[in-house]
Design a protein around this motif. Structure first.
Motif: not given
Lengths: 557, 580
Positions: A295-296, A298-299, A306-307, A309-311, A314, A362-363, B482-483, B560-562
């Motif tokens: 899902l990270s 998928a942002v 963005d990642v 906040q969105k996670l 969700v 992990p975010a 998700m965007h 950006f993911i972590d």
């Protein structure tokens, strides 16, 4: 507008969709609805039954058998339990002789095959033949296809004179901009705002307003489902629910019957809200929580913000859905074991998904914004209802560990900044930036409280160390509702409630619990909230999520 | 007398002789020698006062050709018969106006060339300098050296005598000259000179004198090897008196002579140069030059030992990043030292060196290099240290993913342990392949064949993990819910573009090329046409095709993911090297 409605009708499914909107329509047409669809009970071909007079004709019993979309050869007769022919035969053979209420036995009967779309040419002859063969002086047939339903809906719900100016245009904009969900939602919110602020002169009008809101939400949902983007309906369902509650509470002093009717009408909106929430989660979230970084990724953004906040968003939605399921089990379902079991197993699936979502993305181990305390509180609540305290402890310990690291290394630490552009520069290389970006926090005192609730003394000490090491300047605080909250919480008219501040981390964990939870005794505004009094308390949580208010600590006592 | 002669003489009359001849000198690349001879003739015949004119010029915007003018004077000097005073005054002016420019001291070789043309000149110069030491003492060393060629004993005595002069400038120049006189083949004279220098050392010299004494002791020792032990004792004494000055002079000598030093000298100098301070930038630059020379001579061990020692002594304030030339040599594939130092510095105790090596690797154009562990550099390579070495490589070389991956993969060599292989594959996958799926996967695929069985196995395992990971991500498809919303996308794009333009402008402002040439913006078309006029005034049409340039960047996915998680992970890996 009729085209919009027709498109909407054609996209509705039979179960819980077309059959959910039809009773409202019939009521609005002046008929009395005798029965609504139920799951698990024998219907003998009838989905909805109503009695009354339409178009100045003599009073009659209307029996509806509902099919979704266009009527195809397969829908008509494919030897399955669901075929229309079989349903019509059951009505003729079983329902009319055996189940028609005695007071209506003398009335004429109109059997209405009802479908959202049209009758396909291939079955036209067979349907007409069937109707001709089985029509007599008492029983007649009347097709309620998409065109007819659209005309009725438009005439009875969405006529220009029934709606405030601009409503049609707002609805059309909300539908046209579904691929820009925030804009679509903005238009829809305006629409709901216009509908809910109209002065109602009678209970009938009030009921009508609920039905209008529900219908508009349904239209938006069905269109969005077809477009493949449920973001706008999700947000819109929250504002529709909150605005409806605002309307709902105005009937508190009226007659019992009115209250029942309005509660039913609100229930319809709540049901639509649930349907949208669960669809959103089932389509977008639940299938992917097991995938590492799924899902990270998928942002689809190269911005960490963005990642992050969105996670958290969700996570909040998923947790809120769990809380609603818990509420449904506790408050709504009392006797039907199979339905209760269904909700419980759905909740257990959602709880597992929360676990997987956190582990694989992990975010979620550290929010960028302090106000994500809302999502953390919702998750804590959901996990606590499910008894998953071990996961809470692991998650919050990791969160504090990462926060310590981020503050020490000037990494991405939680801040009270909310402006997106400013957050992109966070943490900025500016003098005294830490002090400016973290003047207060509700996140860390909440985690400190959680640590005492799950009896994790080490976690409490870690929060204290964090405060002493990096956040000595920061005011730890928490929000409580007050007397003005009832007036404002559902619509967010103005600022309300109050902050308990400062919350000292020098006191012991039990003293902190006493202070934070003890304050709930003084915050009597919570008990005065109409949603709490009416035992619809998750509505408060929806408001907290939607308007970014910390979850009242009364829920954690 | 030709027309140029007349023009030169007229320019003198008009008071612009220096400007005119400097410009002519610049214009005449091919026949500059002839022009210089013409100037010398006109000056020697008394038609022009060349030195008088140049003794007035200033290094300022009003006289943009100052440095060409200085070169002109230095070149014409040996051809002139002008009196020594005029020569010294003019050179002194040019030396002073040149300021801190590196070419400022080039007046001395020119002066020496002038002096050597006539045996009388050193004596005349000596007298002139002694008469006016305040302005001209700088030329004493050159004078004494040239004089020692013609009359050694006279000038040697003069130098020794001046070593105790009251004037510090003359004293320093004389002390310095002792190291550079034209000594006869007689060890006893050098021994006596050493006595003089040792005595000078005992007189508590100031910084300037101490620098001259050290320089001279070193050069005396170069003349006579038997004095090495005495010289080393004296030099060590100088360090006790003033570390900074001594180390600075040592660094100068090290930079100049490192390519000639014996093993003993290398050891002596590097041992004392460890005392260099982080803020002594010029000294560090000199050390850097010397280290580069040693590396090119294949003297790796003393250089590595020095770097490790100085890094530890200064707690990382001085590390590889200070020594640019040395770094360039380490990164030079031809010298074959990179794998050795990488392996060595990725072991505990070398945090700062590993850090600066990784920075050097990142900023250099060695991204296509591959690294290999050099087993001999790791005393005990058990399972645990193999994994820690791999983690350190990932921690430090994360932003050069192929380098990191190649190093990690090379650790799979000579191991059959399934557990180690699996741990190495996991490290390759997470965080390297998760962050850089393109470049690392390409590298690993290239290593599936032709590598050792163990390496292939690890590469295959990592590629499998990545394939599963990517297909799991692909299975999600597009989830528009998700965007980020449109407004956020626009703000983020604007933010990125602003940062990129700022970086581009900064890069442009630092570009030596772009600061020297005029930039032209072409609005339309696929090529440009412009007219060139040659020396003969003919115009030519020149066509320049326009090319499309682009560059690719691979942003690490983890950023950006972590971002906090990856930062924490890499720091943890890097902490493997910190000895507690």
């Amino acid at each position: 507008m009729k085209l919009v409605i027709r498109e909407y009708l054609a996209s509705l499914r039979e179960r819980n969709e077309l059959d959910a909107i039809l009773p409202d329509l019939l009521s609005q047409l002046g008929l009395s609805v005798l029965s609504k669809p139920t799951i698990g009970t024998r219907q003998d071909g009838v989905d909805v039954a109503a009695v009354g007079s339409l178009d100045a004709r003599p009073e009659a019993v209307y029996l509806f058998s509902i099919k979704a979309g266009d009527l195809t050869r397969q829908d008509w007769d494919d030897n399955s339990m669901q075929s229309l022919r079989r349903s019509l035969n059951e009505i003729l053979d079983s329902y009319i002789p055996n189940r028609l209420p005695i007071e209506h036995k003398s009335k004429k009967i109109v059997i209405c095959p009802c479908f959202g779309g049209t009758v396909q040419e291939a079955v036209r002859g067979q349907l007409s033949g069937f109707e001709k063969t089985n029509s007599n002086s008492r029983v007649s047939f009347e097709e309620w296809h998409g065109e007819k339903l659209a005309a009725l809906i438009e005439a009875n719900f969405l006529r220009e004179e029934l709606l405030p100016p601009d409503t049609h245009s707002l609805m059309r904009k909300a539908l046209a901009l579904l691929d820009e969900p925030d804009v679509s939602h903005k238009h829809f919110s305006k629409l709901i705002h216009l509908l809910s602020k109209l002065q109602t002169k009678s209970d009938k009008e009030l009921l009508f307003r609920f039905r209008q809101i529900n219908l508009c939400l349904w239209i938006l949902f069905s269109w969005a489902r077809k477009e493949g983007n449920l973001e706008s309906p999700y947000l819109s369902s929250e504002i529709a629910l909150l605005s409806s509650w605002e309307l709902h509470k105005t009937v508190a002093g009226t007659t019992k019957k009115t209250r029942e009717n309005v509660t039913k009408a609100f229930g319809a909106i709540l049901s639509t809200y649930h349907q949208i929430c669960f669809s959103y989660l089932e389509k977008n979230i639940l299938p992917h929580t097991r995938k590492l970084h799924g899902l990270s990724n998928a942002v689809h953004s190269t911005q960490w913000l963005d990642v992050n906040q969105k996670l958290f968003e969700v996570l909040g939605r998923l947790s809120l859905a769990c809380i609603w399921l818990h509420w449904l089990c506790q408050e709504v379902v009392t006797s039907q074991d199979d339905i209760r079991n269904g909700f419980e197993s759905q909740m257990s699936k959602y709880i597992s998904s929360i676990d997987e979502l956190i582990a694989n993305n992990p975010a979620l181990f550290l929010p960028a914004r302090d106000d994500h305390v809302v999502e953390i509180a919702l998750t804590f609540l959901a996990l606590r209802f499910a008894g998953a305290c071990k996961l809470i402890s692991f998650w919050l310990r990791e969160m504090i560990g990462r926060a310590q690291f981020a503050y020490a290394t000037n990494g991405i630490y939680p801040t009270t900044i909310k402006d997106y552009a400013e957050l992109l520069d966070h943490p900025a290389q500016v003098e005294n930036y830490l002090q400016k970006s973290t003047p207060g926090s509700e996140l860390f005192p909440f985690i400190a409280l959680c640590s005492t609730l799950i009896e994790d003394e080490e976690l409490f000490s870690a929060v204290r160390t964090l405060k002493n090491t990096h956040l000595a300047h920061c005011d730890f605080q928490y929000w409580y509702p007050d007397e003005s909250s009832e007036e404002n919480i559902y619509q967010n008219w103005t600022s309300h409630g109050y902050e308990l501040s400062p919350i000292s981390m020098e006191q012991s964990s039990s003293e902190l619990t006493d202070e934070m939870l003890g304050e709930c005794d003084h915050s009597t505004g919570f008990q005065e909230l109409s949603a709490v009094r009416a035992r619809y308390w998750p509505v408060i949580l929806v408001a907290c999520r939607y308007y970014r208010l910390p979850v009242p600590l009364h829920f954690f006592r | 007398m030709d027309s140029l002669d007349k023009k030169i003489i007229r320019s003198q009359t008009e008071g612009r002789l220096a400007e005119f001849v400097s410009q002519e000198f610049l214009n005449r690349h091919a026949d500059s020698d002839e022009f210089l001879r013409k100037l010398a003739r006109l000056s020697n015949e008394g038609h022009i006062d060349l030195l008088g004119a140049f003794a007035k010029i200033e290094n300022s915007i009003a006289f943009p050709n100052f440095f060409p003018a200085k070169i002109l004077v230095e070149k014409v000097l040996p051809l002139l018969n002008s009196p020594i005073v005029a020569i010294l005054r003019c050179l002194q002016r040019l030396r002073r106006e040149a300021g801190q420019d590196l070419s400022a001291s080039s007046v001395f070789p020119a002066f020496e060339e002038y002096c050597l043309k006539d045996p009388q000149r050193p004596s005349q110069a000596f007298d002139t300098i002694i008469a006016s030491p305040a302005d001209l003492s700088l030329f004493l060393q050159s004078t004494l050296r040239c004089g020692s060629r013609f009359a050694f004993e006279v000038f040697y005595k003069r130098a020794v005598g001046l070593c105790q002069d009251e004037n510090i400038e003359l004293r320093s120049q004389a002390l310095s000259a002792l190291g550079h006189l034209e000594y006869p083949e007689d060890p006893s004279i050098l021994g006596a000179t050493m006595d003089v220098l040792e005595e000078a050392l005992l007189r508590e010299p100031g910084e300037q004198e101490l620098a001259c004494i050290i320089d001279s002791i070193f050069h005396i020792c170069r003349h006579e090897n038997s004095l090495t032990a005495r010289a080393e004792t004296a030099l060590e004494d100088s360090i006790r008196r003033d570390v900074d000055v001594s180390v600075h002079i040592f660094s100068r000598l090290f930079a100049r002579y490192a390519d000639e030093f014996s093993t003993q000298q290398i050891q002596f100098f590097l041992h004392h140069l460890r005392q260099v301070r982080p803020q002594s930038l010029v000294t560090l630059q000199q050390v850097d030059i010397g280290l580069g020379k040693l590396l090119r001579r294949g003297k790796l061990i003393p250089v590595i030992t020095f770097l490790e020692s100085v890094t530890n002594l200064t707690d990382g304030a001085i590390s590889l990043n200070v020594f640019k030339m040395c770094t360039t040599s380490i990164l030079d594939e031809r010298l074959g030292v990179l794998n050795r130092v990488t392996t060595r510095w990725l072991t505990p105790g070398n945090y700062h060196l590993a850090k600066s090596l990784s920075e050097a690797l990142l900023s250099s154009k060695t991204q296509e290099l591959e690294l290999t562990v050099v087993i001999e550099e790791v005393p005990k390579l058990d399972a645990n240290s193999r994994i820690r070495l791999a983690e350190s490589a990932v921690g430090f070389l994360f932003l050069s993913p192929v380098l990191a991956a190649s190093f990690v993969l090379s650790l799979a060599k000579r191991t059959r342990s399934k557990q180690i292989q699996s741990q190495l594959a996991s490290l390759l996958f997470d965080p390297l392949m998760i962050s850089f799926p393109g470049s690392v996967a390409k590298f690993l695929k290239s290593r599936l064949k032709g590598s050792s069985a163990s390496e292939s196995l690890v590469a295959k395992d990592a590629l499998c993990q990545q394939s599963d990971y990517e297909s799991s991500l692909r299975s999600i498809g597009n989830l528009p819910e998700m965007h980020p919303n449109q407004l956020q996308i626009e703000i983020a794009n604007r933010h990125f573009n602003t940062a990129l333009s700022a970086a581009y402008e900064e890069a442009e402002s630092r570009s030596p090329l772009l600061s020297a040439i005029k930039k032209s913006v072409i609005l339309h078309g696929a090529h440009t046409v412009f007219q060139i006029t040659d020396h003969e005034g003919n115009r030519h049409r020149s066509v320049t095709p326009l090319h499309l340039h682009s560059t690719e960047m691979e942003f690490p996915r983890y950023q950006f993911i972590d971002p906090v998680g990856i930062d924490h992970m890499l720091r943890r890996y890097r902490q493997n090297l910190v000895v507690t």
